[in-house]
Structure formats: C-alpha cells, structure tokens
Design a protein around this motif. Structure first.
Motif, short mmCIF file in Angstrom:
data_model
loop_
_atom_site.label_atom_id
_atom_site.label_comp_id
_atom_site.label_asym_id
_atom_site.label_seq_id
_atom_site.Cartn_x
_atom_site.Cartn_y
_atom_site.Cartn_z
N GLU A 156 -4.86 6.86 7.15
CA GLU A 156 -3.85 5.55 6.90
C GLU A 156 -3.98 5.02 8.60
OE1 GLU A 156 -1.84 4.71 3.08
OE2 GLU A 156 -0.91 5.54 4.57
N THR A 183 -4.02 2.50 -0.87
CA THR A 183 -3.65 2.50 0.62
C THR A 183 -4.62 3.29 0.88
OG1 THR A 183 -3.53 5.51 -0.03
CG2 THR A 183 -1.59 4.02 -0.65
N SER A 203 -2.07 -1.96 0.91
CA SER A 203 -1.60 -1.67 2.40
C SER A 203 -2.49 -3.02 3.45
CB SER A 203 -2.22 -0.41 2.91
OG SER A 203 -2.95 0.42 2.84
N THR A 231 -0.24 8.54 3.56
CA THR A 231 0.84 8.20 2.72
C THR A 231 2.01 9.08 1.35
OG1 THR A 231 -0.11 6.19 2.28
CG2 THR A 231 1.22 6.51 0.71
N THR A 249 5.09 2.36 2.26
CA THR A 249 6.04 3.38 1.99
C THR A 249 7.30 2.40 1.94
OG1 THR A 249 5.74 2.83 4.19
CG2 THR A 249 4.98 4.51 3.56
#
Length: 441
Positions: free
Chosen positions: A7, A60, A87, A136, A150
């Motif tokens: 990510e 994510t 995200s 994540t 998060t």
C-alpha cells in the motif's frame, strides 16, 4: 494476472467526494436510492441473514480491489446495507463510481469533520477488510491509524472489544509476503477476536476468496442464531456401490438438498460438516464438506465423524439399499455380465441411532406410488425409532409441481408442507433453532 502490491504506492490526486453526514441516515439512503438510482443497481435478495445490518467494506491497495464492487453487491444479496471506505492506493484498481454504483451509498475516501471513521450515529454490525494487504494487517496489529482505513479500524477494534461489532479481514498478497512478521500479526489479531477469512491459495499467491465466501463469513460472524457454534453433521447425495473397478450402481439424486441444508446452517453460524456422495453436483468450496465415492466410504466416514460430539445429524443422503454380493476384480468384459446378485446394505441411520443414542437425528423418506396419507403414516412410524423429525416426500408431487415438496413430520406438531429446496432447508434450520431455545429454557 494476480499481482499483489504494497500500500506504499504514491498518493493519488482525488476529487473531493465528501457527503453530508445526514446522507448516511437509513431513511435518507432509502429515499435517495429510490429517487436517484435506477433499478439496475438493485440486487436479487438471496437471503435475509444480513437484513437491517450495516456493513462497512474497507478496500485497501491491492489489485484485488477491482473485485470490491462485486463483494458489495454479494453482501447486499444477503440483505446488507453496505458503505465502502476506500484508501487512495485502492483507487488505482477500482473507482469511486463503481463502488457507489455497487453500494448505492456515498463512498468514504478521506476523513472529514463528520468523523466518518467513528460512525457513532449509525454504527456498523461488521467491518470487512477485503482485500486486506500486508501493510494494512501489520498496521492493524501495531495500532497504527494513519489514514481512512486504519483510523476506521482503530475505532472498530474498540467497538469490537465492547461487543458492539465484528471485524473480518481477507488477507490478499503474494505468497512471499506471508512471512513471520505477517504470521505474528495475524495471530495477534486472532487473539483480539478479529476473524480471518482464509485466502484462496494458488500459483504462489494468497488470492481473494470468492465473493460469496466473504459474504457468508460475514453472515456467520453477525449471526445471533441459537445454532451458532453448534456442531451439526449433514449428509447428502448418492452412495454408489461398485460392480467392478469401472462400473457402479447409483441413483439419480444429486445431493443439492443436503448442500442447501448445510449452507443454511452454515449461514446461521453452526459448525456444520457435509458428507456428500459423489455424483453430478459438487458442493461449493466455502462449505465445509467431505466427498465420498462409495457406500462403504460413506458408512465409515459417518461413523468416524460422529465421534466428534455432534449435537444433531441430518441424514438426507440417498443411501444405497443394496450392493453386489461380489465386486469383480478389474473390468468385466463387455457382454459377459448376465446378472448381478444383490444383498442388502447395513442401514446407516439405524447403526447411528444405536451407537450415538444422544444424537438428535433428522431423517428422510422418499416414496413413489403411494398416497399422501400412506406417506405420512410411514413417516410417523419412523419417529418411533427415536428420530426427532422425518422429512417425507413423494415423487409424484415433485413431478406435478417441478419443485421438491416435503412434509416435515414430528411427534408434537401437524406435518408441515414445504415447497422448494431452499425453503425446506430454512424450515429444518428453524425447527432446530426452536428446539435449541426450548432446551435452554
């Protein structure tokens, strides 16, 4: 190609996509959906296991994020109200428009003064992180809250620890990232009570499970059924008997009803296991099951499995009544088989009743060329053998209606007529729920 990424990719420039908090009210969502969204955004309801449940879908930055709209629609088919949190990295692989179309709700892309990550006014029954990347998962375990996903999970964990929600994650990444660091993080999250949906492992990758497996895991997590965590064995399908090493005697039953029953119990949270006779139909991968290929294998598997302290056994398998007196070695040459000497098989349910007297048992009785009254009399006589319920049906009714027609026969109630495999499965599960509730009181 499934190539799972970290990510830590560069941030994307996002258009402002903020919505007033009022739009998250249930009545406003319903009104907005009716007036703005065309009917092609609606879904066919498959069950009500998530009816009136708000589910947060947290997306994510994995390439598997492209499947998030499909996950949302599958959750909705179980009755859920879905809100997507996404995200910036995930928006490399899916879009705000696709997620809004599939959820019919505003998409949360960043934190604002509305404190979307807290969801105080309209709490979620469950948070589902799918896909859940290496990044994540490890941030969750360390309590890091540095973004929309998060930060939402930090609040969700606090709610979960107070018994107010459930959290599920679907780890999705290249197999090389499944290292000792990730393993320790997963163990920590498991100890906290976060449910881990096993990935579909293939070609060195931990792939996202099929959408239905994710939706069903959510159904199980939020279930408040009295059957939750109750061990139940279900059998279904034919149990062929061999003539030689090539040929078998079998019947036309597929086992779809057994799978349907097992699935309904699974959705309600039961610890269900399906023993399925091999035939033209195979149960879905997400349903815990064991395939057996012969009558002898079926008998051995049932007797062995029941040693694991099951509370109920539901025996819908079309068990062979006869088997050849001798199984010929190899293959009988064509034209040389003039007759087959058959002998009765051991009655499996009678053996189970004798060996496991405390097991609650539901058995099935199929007949043809008899009246309805005769069918019910046969079922009632079977109850005298110690079974809690006999599910009776006649071939003539199936042929007349095109759907399976069954009568649920018990000692205390009038026979209940049920039409269709899904409805039969629900009726059996409802009966078990009532029985469990009565035992508790």
């Amino acid at each position: 190609m499934n190539k799972w990424d970290f990510e830590s990719s560069p941030e994307l420039a996002l258009d402002d996509y903020d919505y007033p908090k009022e739009l998250l009210k249930d009545e406003d969502i319903a009104s907005r959906s009716a007036s703005v969204y065309p009917t092609d955004r609606e879904v066919t309801l498959e069950s009500t296991h998530l009816q009136s449940k708000r589910i947060a879908l947290l997306v994510t930055g994995s390439i598997a994020a492209m499947k998030a709209p499909l996950i949302a629609r599958t959750l909705r088919r179980q009755g859920a109200e879905v809100v997507a949190f996404v995200s910036p990295e995930a928006l490399r692989y899916t879009t705000v428009d696709a997620l809004e179309w599939s959820t019919t709700n505003p998409v949360i892309t960043k934190l604002t003064a509305n404190a979307e990550h807290l969801s105080d006014d309209y709490p979620f029954a469950a948070y589902v992180v799918a896909p859940a990347t290496y990044n994540t998962i490890n941030k969750m375990a360390l309590g890091i809250a540095d973004g929309i996903i998060t930060s939402s999970l930090g609040s969700a964990i606090g709610r979960m620890e107070r018994g107010k929600t459930q959290i599920l994650i679907a780890p999705t990444m290249h197999g090389s990232l499944h290292n000792s660091i990730l393993t320790e993080s997963l163990r920590k999250l498991d100890r906290l009570g976060i449910k881990i949906i096993p990935p579909k492992v293939a070609n060195g990758k931990n792939n996202l499970p099929e959408e239905k497996a994710i939706a069903f895991a959510v159904c199980r997590a939020v279930s408040q059924s009295s059957l939750k965590d109750l061990p139940i064995l279900v059998t279904g399908g034919p149990t062929p008997v061999p003539i030689d090493h090539i040929r078998r005697l079998t019947n036309r039953f597929t086992g779809r009803l057994g799978a349907c029953i097992a699935e309904e119990l699974y959705l309600r949270g039961a610890k269900v296991k399906l023993i399925h006779g091999q035939g033209s139909f195979s149960p879905p991968e997400y349903l815990p099951h064991k395939i057996v290929t012969t009558y002898d294998e079926y008998l051995a598997e049932v007797m062995t499995e029941l040693q694991n302290n099951y509370r109920y056994g539901i025996f819908s398998a079309a068990v062979a009544d006869y088997q050849p007196a001798q199984v010929f070695p190899g293959k009988i040459p064509s034209g040389e088989l003039s007759k087959i000497d058959l002998i009765p098989t051991t009655k499996v349910i009678s053996g189970v009743r004798a060996k496991f007297p405390s097991l609650g048992m539901i058995t099935f009785k199929y007949q043809e060329n008899i009246s309805h009254e005769e069918l019910i009399d046969i079922a009632k006589s079977r109850l005298q053998e110690g079974y809690q319920m006999v599910v009776a049906n006649r071939g003539e009714e199936h042929q007349a209606t095109g759907a399976q027609v069954a009568y649920l026969v018990t000692k205390d109630e009038a026979p209940q007529k049920v039409v269709g495999k899904p409805e039969i499965a629900k009726a059996i599960a409802n009966y078990l729920e009532v029985t469990c509730d009565q035992h508790k009181t």
